[in-house]
Enzyme design. Structure first.
Site, PDB file in Angstrom:
ATOM      1  N   GLU A  46      34.455 -51.325 -86.586  1.00 27.65           N
ATOM      2  CA  GLU A  46      35.789 -51.672 -86.104  1.00 27.65           C
ATOM      3  C   GLU A  46      36.271 -50.567 -85.164  1.00 27.65           C
ATOM      4  O   GLU A  46      35.660 -49.487 -85.101  1.00 27.65           O
ATOM      5  CB  GLU A  46      36.744 -51.842 -87.282  1.00 27.65           C
ATOM      6  CG  GLU A  46      36.332 -52.969 -88.224  1.00 27.65           C
ATOM      7  CD  GLU A  46      37.258 -53.143 -89.414  1.00 27.65           C
ATOM      8  OE1 GLU A  46      37.045 -54.096 -90.191  1.00 27.65           O
ATOM      9  OE2 GLU A  46      38.212 -52.328 -89.574  1.00 27.65           O
ATOM     10  N   PRO A  47      37.351 -50.801 -84.427  1.00 26.35           N
ATOM     11  CA  PRO A  47      37.834 -49.770 -83.498  1.00 26.35           C
ATOM     12  C   PRO A  47      38.059 -48.410 -84.152  1.00 26.35           C
ATOM     13  O   PRO A  47      37.824 -47.368 -83.530  1.00 26.35           O
ATOM     14  CB  PRO A  47      39.148 -50.367 -82.974  1.00 26.35           C
ATOM     15  CG  PRO A  47      38.926 -51.839 -83.046  1.00 26.35           C
ATOM     16  CD  PRO A  47      38.121 -52.050 -84.298  1.00 26.35           C
ATOM     17  N   SER A  84      31.103 -45.036 -88.826  1.00 19.42           N
ATOM     18  CA  SER A  84      30.209 -44.576 -89.878  1.00 19.42           C
ATOM     19  C   SER A  84      30.772 -44.824 -91.276  1.00 19.42           C
ATOM     20  O   SER A  84      30.018 -45.028 -92.225  1.00 19.42           O
ATOM     21  CB  SER A  84      29.927 -43.076 -89.707  1.00 19.42           C
ATOM     22  OG  SER A  84      29.286 -42.815 -88.478  1.00 19.42           O
ATOM     23  N   THR A  94      26.777 -56.349 -81.415  1.00 20.58           N
ATOM     24  CA  THR A  94      25.637 -56.877 -80.679  1.00 20.58           C
ATOM     25  C   THR A  94      25.651 -58.404 -80.724  1.00 20.58           C
ATOM     26  O   THR A  94      25.852 -58.990 -81.782  1.00 20.58           O
ATOM     27  CB  THR A  94      24.326 -56.346 -81.277  1.00 20.58           C
ATOM     28  OG1 THR A  94      24.309 -54.927 -81.190  1.00 20.58           O
ATOM     29  CG2 THR A  94      23.119 -56.899 -80.534  1.00 20.58           C
ATOM     30  N   HIS A 135       8.911 -36.645 -63.537  1.00 13.83           N
ATOM     31  CA  HIS A 135       9.099 -37.410 -62.303  1.00 13.83           C
ATOM     32  C   HIS A 135       9.895 -36.639 -61.248  1.00 13.83           C
ATOM     33  O   HIS A 135       9.886 -37.005 -60.068  1.00 13.83           O
ATOM     34  CB  HIS A 135       9.826 -38.732 -62.596  1.00 13.83           C
ATOM     35  CG  HIS A 135       8.940 -39.822 -63.123  1.00 13.83           C
ATOM     36  ND1 HIS A 135       8.353 -39.760 -64.369  1.00 13.83           N
ATOM     37  CD2 HIS A 135       8.555 -41.007 -62.577  1.00 13.83           C
ATOM     38  CE1 HIS A 135       7.652 -40.866 -64.573  1.00 13.83           C
ATOM     39  NE2 HIS A 135       7.747 -41.631 -63.492  1.00 13.83           N
ATOM     40  N   GLU A 192      23.568 -48.208 -86.048  1.00 19.39           N
ATOM     41  CA  GLU A 192      22.974 -48.298 -87.392  1.00 19.39           C
ATOM     42  C   GLU A 192      23.056 -46.960 -88.143  1.00 19.39           C
ATOM     43  O   GLU A 192      22.198 -46.659 -88.980  1.00 19.39           O
ATOM     44  CB  GLU A 192      21.524 -48.772 -87.319  1.00 19.39           C
ATOM     45  CG  GLU A 192      21.368 -50.179 -86.790  1.00 19.39           C
ATOM     46  CD  GLU A 192      22.190 -51.202 -87.559  1.00 19.39           C
ATOM     47  OE1 GLU A 192      22.012 -51.317 -88.774  1.00 19.39           O
ATOM     48  OE2 GLU A 192      23.036 -51.867 -86.933  1.00 19.39           O
ATOM     49  N   THR A 233      24.776 -42.891 -87.277  1.00 19.63           N
ATOM     50  CA  THR A 233      24.485 -41.793 -86.364  1.00 19.63           C
ATOM     51  C   THR A 233      23.461 -40.822 -86.947  1.00 19.63           C
ATOM     52  O   THR A 233      23.149 -40.849 -88.141  1.00 19.63           O
ATOM     53  CB  THR A 233      25.765 -40.992 -86.057  1.00 19.63           C
ATOM     54  OG1 THR A 233      26.240 -40.399 -87.286  1.00 19.63           O
ATOM     55  CG2 THR A 233      26.854 -41.897 -85.476  1.00 19.63           C
ATOM     56  N   GLU A 249      23.880 -37.788 -87.571  1.00 20.95           N
ATOM     57  CA  GLU A 249      24.523 -36.986 -88.612  1.00 20.95           C
ATOM     58  C   GLU A 249      24.569 -37.732 -89.941  1.00 20.95           C
ATOM     59  O   GLU A 249      24.363 -37.135 -91.009  1.00 20.95           O
ATOM     60  CB  GLU A 249      25.938 -36.609 -88.161  1.00 20.95           C
ATOM     61  CG  GLU A 249      25.994 -35.644 -86.983  1.00 20.95           C
ATOM     62  CD  GLU A 249      25.666 -36.291 -85.645  1.00 20.95           C
ATOM     63  OE1 GLU A 249      25.361 -35.563 -84.687  1.00 20.95           O
ATOM     64  OE2 GLU A 249      25.715 -37.551 -85.549  1.00 20.95           O
TER      65      GLU A 249
END
Length: 384
Positions: A126-127, A131, A157, A340, A365, A367, A369
């Site tokens: 949610e906003p 976590s 997603t 590169h 899914e 962090t 931490e």
């Protein structure tokens, strides 16, 4: 200990890689640049069983084991993480229904995804809650034989393309235990009061759809409850063991893609009259990248094996795999850009896209931490 893949597993890997190289690679840059969902590729992916890789055969899926599903994820992400995520997340939330849903729910929600007729998602964050899953404020109140949902979800997603979502919501706020009182409900996107708003301007995985969801007195029937009322949080924790393993596979795929492109470029690029692959500094980078990728792969495969074998160490292994593989993905993508040189800083080369895509594996899914917290908790005892 058998570290080899079976002939069938090797065939899965080879088939998915051919699909990715032939169908995804030619259009990956376009979809990334335009931030558009790869509708044109989803039907082809479904025909191969990729949208229902982890859905049981009896519900139209491929019935792949967690290890086989990880192989699919790795190969798709090695070519393009954005489109790879769109394909592998078409069944995001299927694990919850597969494990806790009724037979009616499995038939109604799993089969259409497996056959390419629907896309699903999971709505947790949610906003103000990422976590800390136990602090979600979206609430569902019982009204007769219906649930009435209010609240909103963020960073979802498939949020603006999905047909239905497994939504984590508070159903029993009077319960004092912070881990109880939550349930999971399936919410269809065509219900009154449901809105979604696509999020654009993401750093990476731009071909994957991400959106904010809004629930304004959305009514769903009692039969949309997944599993037992009040057990949503515990269901989700089991769900995380699987999804974190698959994010680890994403990291392995990105690292693999970065290694392949860096090796090829180093062999082709010349400076000071010879291939830069002859310089020891470049050789050391390549050696470290490939070694770290192989280590991440083995840890991820062990975690995937543990899902299928109900290993007591699964939670710890899943977090270890996700934390390590996501870090390796970021580091390998960074080194690939470095090899590169200036060419890696523009979108003429895939490593620029991989560099941007890699970072999300350290965020969603759970962090990095949070993964370290989980690992420490498992080491020191679950009562911590």
């Amino acid at each position: 200990m058998d570290f080899g893949l079976s002939d069938e597993q090797q065939a899965i890997r080879d088939e998915v890689r051919r699909f990715a190289e032939n169908e995804i690679a030619p259009v990956a840059s376009e979809y990334d640049r335009e931030e558009k969902y790869p509708w044109e590729l989803m039907d082809k992916a479904a025909e191969m069983g990729l949208t229902g890789a982890n859905i049981p055969i009896e519900y139209g899926g491929a019935g792949y084991t967690p290890l086989e599903t990880a192989l699919v994820v790795e190969e798709l992400f090695a070519v393009d993480p954005g489109i790879g995520l769109s394909i592998t997340s078409a069944a995001f939330g299927a694990d919850a229904i597969r494990e806790f849903g009724t037979e009616e729910q499995k038939e109604e929600y799993l089969r259409p995804v497996a056959e390419g007729d629907a896309i699903m998602g999971t709505a947790i964050s949610e906003p103000d809650t990422g976590s800390d899953v136990s602090s979600v404020s979206t609430r569902a109140e019982k009204d007769g034989d219906e649930w009435v949902l209010n609240g909103n979800k963020m960073w979802i997603t498939n949020g603006s393309v999905g047909d239905y979502f497994v939504v984590m919501t508070e159903t029993d706020p009077e319960i004092e235990d912070r881990y109880s009182g939550f349930s999971q409900l399936v919410v269809e996107a065509d219900r009154d009061g449901f809105e979604s708003e696509k999020i654009t301007g993401k750093l990476g995985i731009r071909a994957s759809d991400t959106a904010e969801l809004i629930f304004d007195d959305v009514r769903v029937p009692e039969e949309n409850l997944v599993g037992q009322r009040g057990m949503g949080f515990l269901q989700l924790m089991q769900f995380f063991d699987e999804t974190r393993t698959m994010v680890a596979a994403q990291g392995v795929g990105i690292a693999k893609g970065a290694c392949e492109r860096a090796l090829e470029y180093a062999q082709d690029r010349e400076q000071f009259g010879r291939s830069i692959s002859e310089f020891q500094a470049i050789q050391h980078k390549l050696a470290e990248m490939h070694t770290q990728t192989e280590a991440a792969r083995n840890l991820t495969y062990k975690s995937a094996w543990s899902i299928d074998n109900k290993d007591d160490q699964l939670t710890q292994l899943a977090s270890m795999a996700k934390e390590f593989a996501s870090r390796v993905a970021v580091e390998c993508a960074d080194e690939a850009v470095q090899i590169h040189g200036g060419a890696g800083y523009v979108d003429d080369f895939d490593v620029e896209r991989l560099y941007r895509d890699a970072k999300i594996t350290q965020i969603y899914e759970g962090t990095t931490e949070i993964q370290k917290n989980v690992i420490a908790r498992e080491l020191l005892g679950k009562g911590m």
